[in-house]
Design a protein around this motif. Structure first.
Motif, mmCIF file in Angstrom:
data_model
loop_
_atom_site.group_PDB
_atom_site.id
_atom_site.type_symbol
_atom_site.label_atom_id
_atom_site.label_comp_id
_atom_site.label_asym_id
_atom_site.label_seq_id
_atom_site.Cartn_x
_atom_site.Cartn_y
_atom_site.Cartn_z
ATOM 1 N N CYS A 76 0.845 -1.202 0.000
ATOM 2 C CA CYS A 76 0.000 0.000 0.000
ATOM 3 C C CYS A 76 0.874 1.242 0.000
ATOM 4 C CB CYS A 76 -0.898 -0.023 1.226
ATOM 5 S SG CYS A 76 -1.714 1.526 1.556
ATOM 6 N N ARG A 77 0.627 2.152 -0.907
ATOM 7 C CA ARG A 77 1.412 3.374 -0.980
ATOM 8 C C ARG A 77 0.588 4.619 -0.655
ATOM 9 N NH1 ARG A 77 3.698 -0.129 -4.433
ATOM 10 N NH2 ARG A 77 5.958 -0.140 -4.611
ATOM 11 N N SER A 78 -0.716 4.507 -0.698
ATOM 12 C CA SER A 78 -1.565 5.684 -0.568
ATOM 13 C C SER A 78 -2.578 5.529 0.554
ATOM 14 C CB SER A 78 -2.300 5.935 -1.889
ATOM 15 O OG SER A 78 -3.262 6.951 -1.734
ATOM 16 N N VAL A 93 1.121 -3.239 8.580
ATOM 17 C CA VAL A 93 1.481 -2.503 7.364
ATOM 18 C C VAL A 93 2.831 -2.994 6.860
ATOM 19 C CG1 VAL A 93 1.825 -0.250 6.298
ATOM 20 C CG2 VAL A 93 0.236 -0.486 8.230
ATOM 21 N N ASP A 94 2.845 -3.543 5.666
ATOM 22 C CA ASP A 94 4.093 -3.973 5.024
ATOM 23 C C ASP A 94 4.622 -2.829 4.151
ATOM 24 O OD1 ASP A 94 6.180 -5.589 4.336
ATOM 25 O OD2 ASP A 94 4.985 -7.092 3.293
ATOM 26 N N ASP A 95 5.923 -2.815 3.921
ATOM 27 C CA ASP A 95 6.558 -1.826 3.037
ATOM 28 C C ASP A 95 6.251 -0.392 3.470
ATOM 29 O OD1 ASP A 95 7.619 -3.851 1.337
ATOM 30 O OD2 ASP A 95 5.697 -4.010 0.321
ATOM 31 N N VAL A 96 6.473 -0.075 4.737
ATOM 32 C CA VAL A 96 6.200 1.294 5.199
ATOM 33 C C VAL A 96 7.069 2.309 4.464
ATOM 34 C CG1 VAL A 96 5.419 0.615 7.487
ATOM 35 C CG2 VAL A 96 7.840 1.070 7.117
ATOM 36 N N ASP A 97 8.233 1.883 3.977
ATOM 37 C CA ASP A 97 9.114 2.811 3.274
ATOM 38 C C ASP A 97 8.588 3.170 1.890
ATOM 39 O OD1 ASP A 97 9.560 0.085 3.084
ATOM 40 O OD2 ASP A 97 11.724 0.223 3.014
ATOM 41 N N GLN A 104 1.669 8.470 5.051
ATOM 42 C CA GLN A 104 2.553 8.687 6.195
ATOM 43 C C GLN A 104 1.855 9.510 7.274
ATOM 44 O OE1 GLN A 104 6.628 9.915 5.218
ATOM 45 N NE2 GLN A 104 6.365 9.027 3.173
ATOM 46 N N VAL A 105 1.114 10.540 6.861
ATOM 47 C CA VAL A 105 0.351 11.344 7.822
ATOM 48 C C VAL A 105 -0.686 10.478 8.526
ATOM 49 C CG1 VAL A 105 -1.286 13.240 8.073
ATOM 50 C CG2 VAL A 105 0.713 13.515 6.594
ATOM 51 N N ALA A 106 -1.375 9.634 7.750
ATOM 52 C CA ALA A 106 -2.402 8.775 8.326
ATOM 53 C C ALA A 106 -1.808 7.809 9.341
ATOM 54 C CB ALA A 106 -3.119 8.006 7.212
ATOM 55 N N LEU A 107 -0.659 7.240 9.025
ATOM 56 C CA LEU A 107 -0.032 6.295 9.942
ATOM 57 C C LEU A 107 0.474 7.005 11.196
ATOM 58 C CD1 LEU A 107 0.834 3.437 10.569
ATOM 59 C CD2 LEU A 107 2.929 3.821 9.228
ATOM 60 N N LEU A 123 4.593 -3.317 11.832
ATOM 61 C CA LEU A 123 5.060 -2.662 10.614
ATOM 62 C C LEU A 123 6.307 -3.369 10.104
ATOM 63 C CD1 LEU A 123 4.923 1.011 11.986
ATOM 64 C CD2 LEU A 123 3.055 -0.295 10.963
ATOM 65 N N ALA A 124 6.555 -3.246 8.807
ATOM 66 C CA ALA A 124 7.755 -3.859 8.236
ATOM 67 C C ALA A 124 8.303 -2.991 7.116
ATOM 68 C CB ALA A 124 7.448 -5.266 7.714
ATOM 69 N N GLY A 125 9.615 -2.997 6.983
ATOM 70 C CA GLY A 125 10.284 -2.259 5.913
ATOM 71 C C GLY A 125 11.615 -2.901 5.596
#
Length: 233
Positions: A76-78, A93-97, A104-107, A123-125
């Motif tokens: 998820c990017r958006s 959430v996977d791929d936080v980066d 990012q604001v939402a998280l 979370l994972a990155g």
């Protein structure tokens, strides 16, 4: 040698039981706890591609589904992907980066309300928190979580996992073939498993035993990068 846990079968969904533990026993125990409805820890996992992060996230989600509300966001990017925090639940959430600015604001906002609503976070990155290319406040919050680097298996552990995987499929491979695969295949276990799967299909189709020429063919077909298909094995 560290005991390995492995019970891989075709199309088997990711679970704690079929994750190859290696040196990640403490992490696995922590994630089992996170699946319980009374645990509201915030955990961040990082590691190289193929180390098992996504498997662990899916396994945690699967273990928690019958106990608490779960939202798993992968790739998820958006923020348009419906970021929301289920009260008393678990947000994964996977791929936080890879999150865009709105996500990012939402998280970050979810971090601010997590304790109030009894929310667990996983979370994972691909990088440690200090190297994530995220807004500073979110990076700081991630840096305050329980942080685990997912440790890759050593060659001895990989060899044991490959032999077990072959046994589960009824594929007979000797130690020489396993050593060759480790020396000439990619380093991540999913890719190595994919070679064995291809080798298994080939031996069944041809009604032959696994041999070095067939293994070389499987490596070429499954592991060589598309831009380097001519690389000799």
């Amino acid at each position: 040698m560290t005991q390995l846990l492995l019970d891989l079968r075709p199309n088997q969904p990711p679970s704690f039981d079929n994750f190859i533990v290696g040196e990640n026993a403490e992490l696995l125990a922590r994630l089992r706890l996170l699946a319980e409805p009374g645990c509201f820890d915030a955990i961040y996992l990082w590691g190289a591609k193929g180390c098992g992060k996504s498997h662990l996230l899916s396994a945690t989600a699967g273990g928690a589904l019958r106990r608490r509300p779960v939202l798993l966001l992968s790739g998820c990017r958006s923020a348009s992907a419906d970021f929301h925090a289920p009260p008393g639940g678990l947000l994964i959430v996977d791929d936080v980066d890879a999150l865009d600015a709105d996500a990012q604001v939402a998280l970050f906002r979810i971090f601010n309300t997590a304790r109030l609503i009894g929310l667990g976070l996983l979370l994972a990155g691909g990088k440690p928190p200090t190297k994530l290319e995220l807004r500073e406040d979110l990076r700081t919050r991630i840096g305050q979580t329980l942080i685990y680097a997912v440790k890759t298996l050593n060659d001895e552990e990989k060899a044991a996992a490959l032999r077990r995987h072959a046994l589960e499929r009824g594929l007979k491979v000797d130690d020489g073939l396993v050593r060759y695969l480790l020396a000439h295949g990619r380093r991540d276990l999913p890719s190595l498993m994919a070679v064995l799967d291809h080798l298994d299909r080939t031996t069944l189709e041809r009604k032959q035993q696994a041999t070095l020429p067939l293994l070389k063919q499987a490596i070429q077909l499954t592991l060589v990068p598309e831009d380097d298909e001519s690389r000799p094995i």
